[in-house]
Motif scaffolding. Structure first.
Motif, PDB file in Angstrom:
ATOM      1  N   ALA A  37       0.831  -1.205   0.000  1.00  0.00           N
ATOM      2  CA  ALA A  37       0.000   0.000   0.000  1.00  0.00           C
ATOM      3  C   ALA A  37       0.865   1.254   0.000  1.00  0.00           C
ATOM      4  CB  ALA A  37      -0.928  -0.004   1.208  1.00  0.00           C
ATOM      5  N   LEU A  38       1.919   1.248   0.765  1.00  0.00           N
ATOM      6  CA  LEU A  38       2.830   2.393   0.809  1.00  0.00           C
ATOM      7  C   LEU A  38       3.448   2.642  -0.559  1.00  0.00           C
ATOM      8  CD1 LEU A  38       4.128   4.419   2.827  1.00  0.00           C
ATOM      9  CD2 LEU A  38       6.002   2.792   3.042  1.00  0.00           C
ATOM     10  N   PHE A  39       3.843   1.588  -1.227  1.00  0.00           N
ATOM     11  CA  PHE A  39       4.445   1.710  -2.557  1.00  0.00           C
ATOM     12  C   PHE A  39       3.432   2.242  -3.564  1.00  0.00           C
ATOM     13  CE2 PHE A  39       5.252  -0.268  -6.719  1.00  0.00           C
ATOM     14  CZ  PHE A  39       6.457   0.335  -7.010  1.00  0.00           C
ATOM     15  N   LEU A  40       2.198   1.711  -3.534  1.00  0.00           N
ATOM     16  CA  LEU A  40       1.193   2.145  -4.502  1.00  0.00           C
ATOM     17  C   LEU A  40       0.733   3.569  -4.240  1.00  0.00           C
ATOM     18  CD1 LEU A  40      -0.913  -1.105  -4.870  1.00  0.00           C
ATOM     19  CD2 LEU A  40       0.754  -0.163  -6.469  1.00  0.00           C
ATOM     20  N   PHE A  41       0.602   3.971  -2.997  1.00  0.00           N
ATOM     21  CA  PHE A  41       0.205   5.348  -2.713  1.00  0.00           C
ATOM     22  C   PHE A  41       1.304   6.328  -3.114  1.00  0.00           C
ATOM     23  CE2 PHE A  41      -2.847   3.624   0.571  1.00  0.00           C
ATOM     24  CZ  PHE A  41      -3.963   3.934  -0.179  1.00  0.00           C
ATOM     25  N   GLY A  42       2.533   5.938  -2.969  1.00  0.00           N
ATOM     26  CA  GLY A  42       3.638   6.802  -3.375  1.00  0.00           C
ATOM     27  C   GLY A  42       3.654   7.017  -4.873  1.00  0.00           C
ATOM     28  N   CYS A  43       3.341   6.011  -5.642  1.00  0.00           N
ATOM     29  CA  CYS A  43       3.326   6.137  -7.105  1.00  0.00           C
ATOM     30  C   CYS A  43       2.138   6.948  -7.585  1.00  0.00           C
ATOM     31  CB  CYS A  43       3.285   4.754  -7.760  1.00  0.00           C
ATOM     32  SG  CYS A  43       4.806   3.827  -7.526  1.00  0.00           S
ATOM     33  N   SER A  44       1.002   6.826  -6.914  1.00  0.00           N
ATOM     34  CA  SER A  44      -0.187   7.537  -7.384  1.00  0.00           C
ATOM     35  C   SER A  44      -0.039   9.041  -7.207  1.00  0.00           C
ATOM     36  CB  SER A  44      -1.426   7.039  -6.645  1.00  0.00           C
ATOM     37  OG  SER A  44      -1.363   7.387  -5.287  1.00  0.00           O
ATOM     38  N   ALA A  45       0.635   9.493  -6.188  1.00  0.00           N
ATOM     39  CA  ALA A  45       0.801  10.932  -5.971  1.00  0.00           C
ATOM     40  C   ALA A  45       1.703  11.538  -7.035  1.00  0.00           C
ATOM     41  CB  ALA A  45       1.370  11.196  -4.583  1.00  0.00           C
ATOM     42  N   LYS A  46       2.670  10.794  -7.527  1.00  0.00           N
ATOM     43  CA  LYS A  46       3.588  11.337  -8.518  1.00  0.00           C
ATOM     44  C   LYS A  46       2.899  11.534  -9.864  1.00  0.00           C
ATOM     45  CE  LYS A  46       7.793   9.476  -6.528  1.00  0.00           C
ATOM     46  NZ  LYS A  46       8.878   8.554  -6.674  1.00  0.00           N
ATOM     47  N   GLU A  47       1.952  10.678 -10.238  1.00  0.00           N
ATOM     48  CA  GLU A  47       1.286  10.819 -11.525  1.00  0.00           C
ATOM     49  C   GLU A  47       0.447  12.082 -11.571  1.00  0.00           C
ATOM     50  OE1 GLU A  47      -0.750   7.562 -13.257  1.00  0.00           O
ATOM     51  OE2 GLU A  47       0.740   6.137 -12.541  1.00  0.00           O
ATOM     52  N   GLN A  48      -0.172  12.462 -10.466  1.00  0.00           N
ATOM     53  CA  GLN A  48      -0.966  13.674 -10.457  1.00  0.00           C
ATOM     54  C   GLN A  48      -0.086  14.889 -10.687  1.00  0.00           C
ATOM     55  OE1 GLN A  48      -3.022  13.671  -6.761  1.00  0.00           O
ATOM     56  NE2 GLN A  48      -4.459  12.059  -7.369  1.00  0.00           N
ATOM     57  N   ALA A  49       1.118  14.871 -10.203  1.00  0.00           N
ATOM     58  CA  ALA A  49       2.019  16.010 -10.379  1.00  0.00           C
ATOM     59  C   ALA A  49       2.524  16.095 -11.816  1.00  0.00           C
ATOM     60  CB  ALA A  49       3.203  15.900  -9.425  1.00  0.00           C
ATOM     61  N   LEU A  50       2.551  14.987 -12.541  1.00  0.00           N
ATOM     62  CA  LEU A  50       3.059  15.003 -13.911  1.00  0.00           C
ATOM     63  C   LEU A  50       2.124  15.743 -14.854  1.00  0.00           C
ATOM     64  CD1 LEU A  50       4.395  11.370 -14.351  1.00  0.00           C
ATOM     65  CD2 LEU A  50       5.718  13.446 -14.110  1.00  0.00           C
ATOM     66  N   TYR A  51       0.828  15.714 -14.599  1.00  0.00           N
ATOM     67  CA  TYR A  51      -0.125  16.289 -15.531  1.00  0.00           C
ATOM     68  C   TYR A  51      -0.602  17.679 -15.147  1.00  0.00           C
ATOM     69  CZ  TYR A  51      -0.197  11.570 -17.275  1.00  0.00           C
ATOM     70  OH  TYR A  51       0.172  10.371 -17.786  1.00  0.00           O
ATOM     71  N   ARG A  52       0.047  18.318 -14.217  1.00  0.00           N
ATOM     72  CA  ARG A  52      -0.335  19.664 -13.821  1.00  0.00           C
ATOM     73  C   ARG A  52       0.128  20.652 -14.890  1.00  0.00           C
ATOM     74  NH1 ARG A  52       1.987  21.783  -8.385  1.00  0.00           N
ATOM     75  NH2 ARG A  52       1.609  19.613  -7.971  1.00  0.00           N
ATOM     76  N   GLN A  53      -0.786  21.510 -15.334  1.00  0.00           N
ATOM     77  CA  GLN A  53      -0.446  22.495 -16.353  1.00  0.00           C
ATOM     78  C   GLN A  53      -0.652  23.890 -15.785  1.00  0.00           C
ATOM     79  OE1 GLN A  53      -2.862  21.766 -19.751  1.00  0.00           O
ATOM     80  NE2 GLN A  53      -1.795  19.899 -20.319  1.00  0.00           N
ATOM     81  N   SER A  54       0.170  24.801 -16.239  1.00  0.00           N
ATOM     82  CA  SER A  54      -0.006  26.190 -15.845  1.00  0.00           C
ATOM     83  C   SER A  54       0.267  27.066 -17.065  1.00  0.00           C
ATOM     84  CB  SER A  54       0.933  26.561 -14.702  1.00  0.00           C
ATOM     85  OG  SER A  54       2.271  26.435 -15.112  1.00  0.00           O
TER      86      SER A  54
END
Length: 103
Positions: A37-54
């Motif tokens: 669970a720790l490994f999967l939660f760590g990976c999911s947070a990084k994907e959200q940061a990849l698609y942030r646009q400004s």
């Protein structure tokens, strides 16, 4: 009687061993699921940061093609020179505003 006690103690030891083995198995599964669970939660947070646009404005310098007004010559008369300098200053300001605003 002695043999009954030996048999009962052997049975109790086997029960205790099975109980310890089951507890160890459950603890191992708990630790495995925790790290998974720790490994999967760590990976999911990084994907959200990849698609942030400004959207950010980028200024591009452009050369101004307006010619500078001709500088007035000194005539020797202070009043006429000051009037010429004031009019020259106004023309330079207008040219600068045209370059800045793109007019």
């Amino acid at each position: 009687m002695a043999s009954d006690r030996a048999v009962l103690s052997k049975i109790n030891r086997e029960k205790t061993a099975r109980k310890n083995k089951a507890e160890f198995y459950h603890i191992g599964l708990g630790v495995l699921f925790f790290f998974l669970a720790l490994f999967l939660f760590g990976c999911s947070a990084k994907e959200q940061a990849l698609y942030r646009q400004s959207i950010k404005e980028v200024y591009i310098p452009v050369r101004c093609s307006i010619e500078m007004p001709v500088r007035p010559k000194q005539t020797g008369s202070t009043v006429k020179d000051n009037i010429n300098i004031i009019s020259y200053t106004k023309e330079v300001e207008q040219a600068l505003k045209a370059c800045i605003k793109g007019e």
